[in-house]
Design an enzyme around this catalytic site. Structure first.
Site, PDB file in Angstrom:
ATOM      1  N   CYS A   1       0.854  -0.979   0.239  1.00 29.33           N
ATOM      2  CA  CYS A   1      -0.071   0.035   0.080  1.00 29.33           C
ATOM      3  C   CYS A   1       0.939   1.423   0.019  1.00 29.33           C
ATOM      4  CB  CYS A   1      -0.882   0.150   1.487  1.00 29.33           C
ATOM      5  SG  CYS A   1      -1.981  -1.512   1.365  1.00 29.33           S
TER       6      CYS A   1
ATOM      7  N   ARG B   1       4.833   0.631  -6.176  1.00 31.12           N
ATOM      8  CA  ARG B   1       4.675  -0.360  -4.974  1.00 31.12           C
ATOM      9  C   ARG B   1       3.807  -1.636  -5.243  1.00 31.12           C
ATOM     10  NH1 ARG B   1       6.733   2.454  -0.176  1.00 31.12           N
ATOM     11  NH2 ARG B   1       5.260   1.210   1.050  1.00 31.12           N
TER      12      ARG B   1
ATOM     13  N   TRP C   1      -2.725  -2.655  -1.752  1.00 33.65           N
ATOM     14  CA  TRP C   1      -2.483  -4.028  -2.102  1.00 33.65           C
ATOM     15  C   TRP C   1      -3.142  -4.896  -0.989  1.00 33.65           C
ATOM     16  CZ3 TRP C   1       0.584  -7.983  -0.375  1.00 33.65           C
ATOM     17  CH2 TRP C   1       1.169  -8.916  -1.220  1.00 33.65           C
TER      18      TRP C   1
ATOM     19  N   ASN D   1      -1.106   1.561   5.808  1.00 34.97           N
ATOM     20  CA  ASN D   1      -0.067   0.593   5.081  1.00 34.97           C
ATOM     21  C   ASN D   1       0.272  -0.434   6.148  1.00 34.97           C
ATOM     22  OD1 ASN D   1       1.963  -0.573   3.693  1.00 34.97           O
ATOM     23  ND2 ASN D   1       3.430   1.086   3.869  1.00 34.97           N
ATOM     24  N   GLY D   2       0.165  -1.783   6.151  1.00 37.34           N
ATOM     25  CA  GLY D   2       0.799  -2.799   7.259  1.00 37.34           C
ATOM     26  C   GLY D   2      -0.691  -3.542   7.556  1.00 37.34           C
TER      27      GLY D   2
ATOM     28  N   GLU E   1      18.828 -15.560 -10.061  1.00 35.99           N
ATOM     29  CA  GLU E   1      18.369 -14.032 -10.278  1.00 35.99           C
ATOM     30  C   GLU E   1      17.823 -14.167 -11.605  1.00 35.99           C
ATOM     31  OE1 GLU E   1      17.365 -11.871  -8.499  1.00 35.99           O
ATOM     32  OE2 GLU E   1      17.556 -10.064  -9.656  1.00 35.99           O
TER      33      GLU E   1
ATOM     34  N   LYS F   1      13.899 -13.181 -12.477  1.00 36.75           N
ATOM     35  CA  LYS F   1      13.418 -12.078 -13.386  1.00 36.75           C
ATOM     36  C   LYS F   1      12.671 -12.721 -14.244  1.00 36.75           C
ATOM     37  CE  LYS F   1      14.437  -9.069 -11.898  1.00 36.75           C
ATOM     38  NZ  LYS F   1      14.992  -9.260 -10.669  1.00 36.75           N
TER      39      LYS F   1
ATOM     40  N   GLU G   1       9.014 -13.755 -12.697  1.00 41.07           N
ATOM     41  CA  GLU G   1       8.413 -12.565 -12.052  1.00 41.07           C
ATOM     42  C   GLU G   1       7.491 -11.560 -13.183  1.00 41.07           C
ATOM     43  OE1 GLU G   1      10.223 -10.167  -9.403  1.00 41.07           O
ATOM     44  OE2 GLU G   1      12.112  -9.939 -10.389  1.00 41.07           O
TER      45      GLU G   1
ATOM     46  N   HIS H   1      19.690 -35.550 -10.573  1.00 39.88           N
ATOM     47  CA  HIS H   1      18.937 -35.901  -9.318  1.00 39.88           C
ATOM     48  C   HIS H   1      17.522 -35.860  -9.332  1.00 39.88           C
ATOM     49  CE1 HIS H   1      22.882 -36.894  -7.743  1.00 39.88           C
ATOM     50  NE2 HIS H   1      23.250 -35.894  -7.954  1.00 39.88           N
TER      51      HIS H   1
ATOM     52  N   LYS I   1       6.628  -3.880  -4.689  1.00 44.44           N
ATOM     53  CA  LYS I   1       7.741  -3.248  -4.773  1.00 44.44           C
ATOM     54  C   LYS I   1       8.438  -3.378  -3.352  1.00 44.44           C
ATOM     55  CE  LYS I   1      11.462  -1.452  -6.497  1.00 44.44           C
ATOM     56  NZ  LYS I   1      12.217  -2.611  -7.236  1.00 44.44           N
TER      57      LYS I   1
END
Ligand code: F6R
Length: 608
Positions: free
Chosen positions: A2, A27, A75, A101-102, A481, A485, A488, A504, A603
């Site tokens: 948020c 965000r 969010w 936010n939270g 990484e 990338k 996502e 394996h 974000k």
């Protein structure tokens, strides 16, 4: 996560708030809303989806009159994204508005208690309890009501609050979540981060935990929950507004990838003096550094991948015991920590909840904590013993690129500092590594300039279903990484494997035409990786090799190959990651994905 924006001044508040919210879009959010105070009443507008919907609803904010207000991008955590759950939330009479936010952790108990007192709830959110609690305690003294509410709510949060009958003020308070104050000329702002206010002012203040900010047109007053006034220093933000704009690029992600040579140079240069590495921020003498028993790298996501890289580098270069942990695992695995351990937390935003918790845990265990952080004044930067900043500037695209590259640089510098202090790095070897470090910005530029080639390769794999990334040692860290990338931003299923692990189990997944990106930058491991490439090719895979120039066998064995300029193998991640970022980017663009704001992602992950 948020985003909060608040404004009080002489201008019409809603357009200013909407503009600020737009700058916090990165965000991640799924609905937005705004509350404005005008002539003793609060008007609220909310809309599900992108901010355009709220723009449309309020005609760019012009239909909401008033010069003070609060806004929010949500969010969803508690309750689906819809207009009712969107913030601001109000009390029943609509005279108190709240954005948050939270997470209010004890909201269920509070809701039940408020219901028993006759309050009715319209949303599924945790935030609505704050509006009703404020209503319960409010007797005309906003400060007192806010303080009482803070005594009852538990969790991590940042709140923006407005009262219909308090035209001269809006309020903000934070506990564990970010909230900054921007000081303008006859106007004052609050926001989840500085990018939302940069257009108006660079003068900001960072309130401490549970310090209540009362914003008025002439500035801000901070006070504690005992109503004691608090003074906080005003900082001048070095970031430029243009750094938070696209500057002609189609996406922030592309712009940020292209900024990497500069970011790497800016992160390196303050630490190189007369051919030596200086890390002034790390206030530990060389003798003390040599006595550090173990280093823990703790982080999430891409930042964790830089920690995986660091483990290989530190062990090999500084001969030091290293553990790298995902912050979300570290905080629950009861690690054995002692005061001779150094814990390094790595975070772009400086607000990641799990990383913050790890920092707290390490400090409680008596360890010294170094934070590698991008956002100045963020919670992690404030709570660590030492801070090394990455000089990446604001990173807007949800998928990190330039901050990742800057984190690597700080970690190289740190590894070299430790290695020198422990007597493993000096003379010709040190000189040669310094030269290789200095060449990195130009070499990264070279890689970026060959993006057309990557784009051509990417175009072939737009319809890929599964992509595998393999490598050994540092190349495994790079693969992690590269894979993150791709998945996502393109939503293609992708996995990274330590190449030796393939047989394996995972090799069973390979089919005719599966794409395998094979990273081979470590000379001592080329022969091993070559065997892995042969194994996957024998099962019909198409191989994209990423290897150092002149490594003919890998070039010949791969169906496509990207070659990297020569550098010290310990720095190879900085070069190899560039084509993998580009590959992910061009595949995602080719698939028509929202590159800068991938679905479901935020974000800055301020909840555990
Ligand atoms: C991936 C990405 C995330 C972050 C992670 C940690 O592209 O950006 O995986 O790396 O959420 O965030 P910070 O670095 O802000 O702690």
């Amino acid at each position: 996560m948020c985003g909060i924006v608040g404004y009080i001044g002489k201008r019409q508040a809603a357009p200013v708030i909407l503009d600020g919210l737009e700058r916090l879009e990165y965000r991640g959010y799924d609905s937005a809303g705004i509350a404005v105070q005008h002539e003793g009443a609060i008007q609220v507008a909310k809309a599900t989806g992108r901010l355009e919907a709220l723009y449309h609803l309020t005609r760019g904010g012009t239909t909401l009159l008033g010069t003070s207000g609060i806004g929010h991008t949500r969010w969803a955590t508690h309750g689906v994204p819809n207009d009712v759950n969107a913030h601001p939330h109000t009390n029943e009479h609509g005279t108190i508005a709240v954005v948050q936010n939270g997470i209010i952790e004890n909201y269920i108990a509070l809701r039940e208690r408020l219901k028993s007192k006759g309050y009715t709830f319209v949303s599924e959110t945790d935030t609505e309890v704050v509006a009703h609690l404020l209503d319960y305690y409010y007797q005309g003294d906003a400060r007192k009501a806010i303080i009482q509410v803070l005594q009852h709510i538990e969790g991590s949060y940042a709140l923006g609050i407005q009262f219909a009958d308090q035209p001269e003020a809006i309020f903000g308070v934070r506990k564990g979540c970010p909230l900054i104050i921007g000081l303008g000329d006859g106007e004052t702002f609050m926001a989840s981060d500085v990018t939302a206010v940069l257009k108006h002012t660079r003068r900001v203040m960072y309130p401490g935990e549970l310090e209540i900010a009362e914003l008025g047109t002439e500035g801000v007053q901070l006070f504690t929950t005992d109503e004691e006034p608090v003074t906080r220093e005003v900082s001048e933000v070095a970031w430029d507004i243009s750094a938070a704009e696209k500057g002609g690029y189609e996406h922030f992600m592309l712009k940020e990838m292209m900024e990497q040579p500069k970011v790497v140079r800016d992160t390196l240069s303050p630490h190189i003096r007369d051919g030596r590495i200086e890390i002034e921020e790390l206030k530990i003498s060389d003798e003390d550094l040599a006595r550090v028993n173990r280093v823990f790298f703790v982080a999430c996501g891409s930042a964790y991948h830089t920690g995986v890289t660091a483990k290989y580098i530190f062990e090999s270069l500084a001969r030091l015991r290293v553990e790298t942990d995902l912050a979300s695992e570290f905080i629950y695995r009861d690690p054995l920590l002692d005061k001779d351990d150094l814990v390094v937390v790595i975070s772009q935003s400086g607000e990641t909840a799990d990383t913050k918790e790890a920092l707290k845990m390490a400090r409680e265990a008596g360890c010294r904590v170094l934070a590698i952080v991008n956002v100045v004044g963020s919670s992690i930067a404030r709570e660590a013993d030492f801070v090394m900043y990455t000089m990446a500037g604001p990173e807007i695209a949800v998928a990190t690129t330039k901050a990742y590259s800057a984190q690597l640089i700080d970690l190289y510098l740190l590894a070299m500092k430790f290695a020198s202090a422990r007597g493993y790095l000096h003379g010709r070897k040190l000189k040669s590594m310094m030269e290789d470090l200095a060449k990195l910005p130009e070499q990264i530029e070279l890689m970026l300039n060959s993006r057309e080639k990557i784009q051509r390769i990417a175009n072939r794999f737009i319809a890929a279903r599964d992509v595998f990334f393999i490598g050994r040692g540092i190349d495994y860290a790079i693969s992690l990484e590269g894979s993150l990338k791709l998945k996502e931003i393109s939503y293609i299923h992708s996995e990274a494997y330590a190449a030796g692990e393939l047989k394996h189990g995972t090799i069973a997944l390979l089919e005719e035409g599966s794409l395998v990106a094979a990273v081979s930058t470590q000379p001592s491991l080329h022969a091993k990786l070559l065997s892995n490439i042969k194994e996957v090719k024998a099962r019909g895979a198409v191989v994209l090799g990423v290897t150092t120039m002149g490594n003919r066998e890998i070039e010949q064995e791969s169906d496509f190959c990207v070659t990297l300029p020569e550098t010290n193998p310990l720095f190879a991640n900085s070069l190899a990651i560039i084509p993998l970022q580009m590959l992910a980017y061009y595949i995602a663009v080719g698939r028509g994905c929202d590159v800068d704001k991938p679905r479901n992602l935020a974000k800055s992950v301020t909840v555990e």
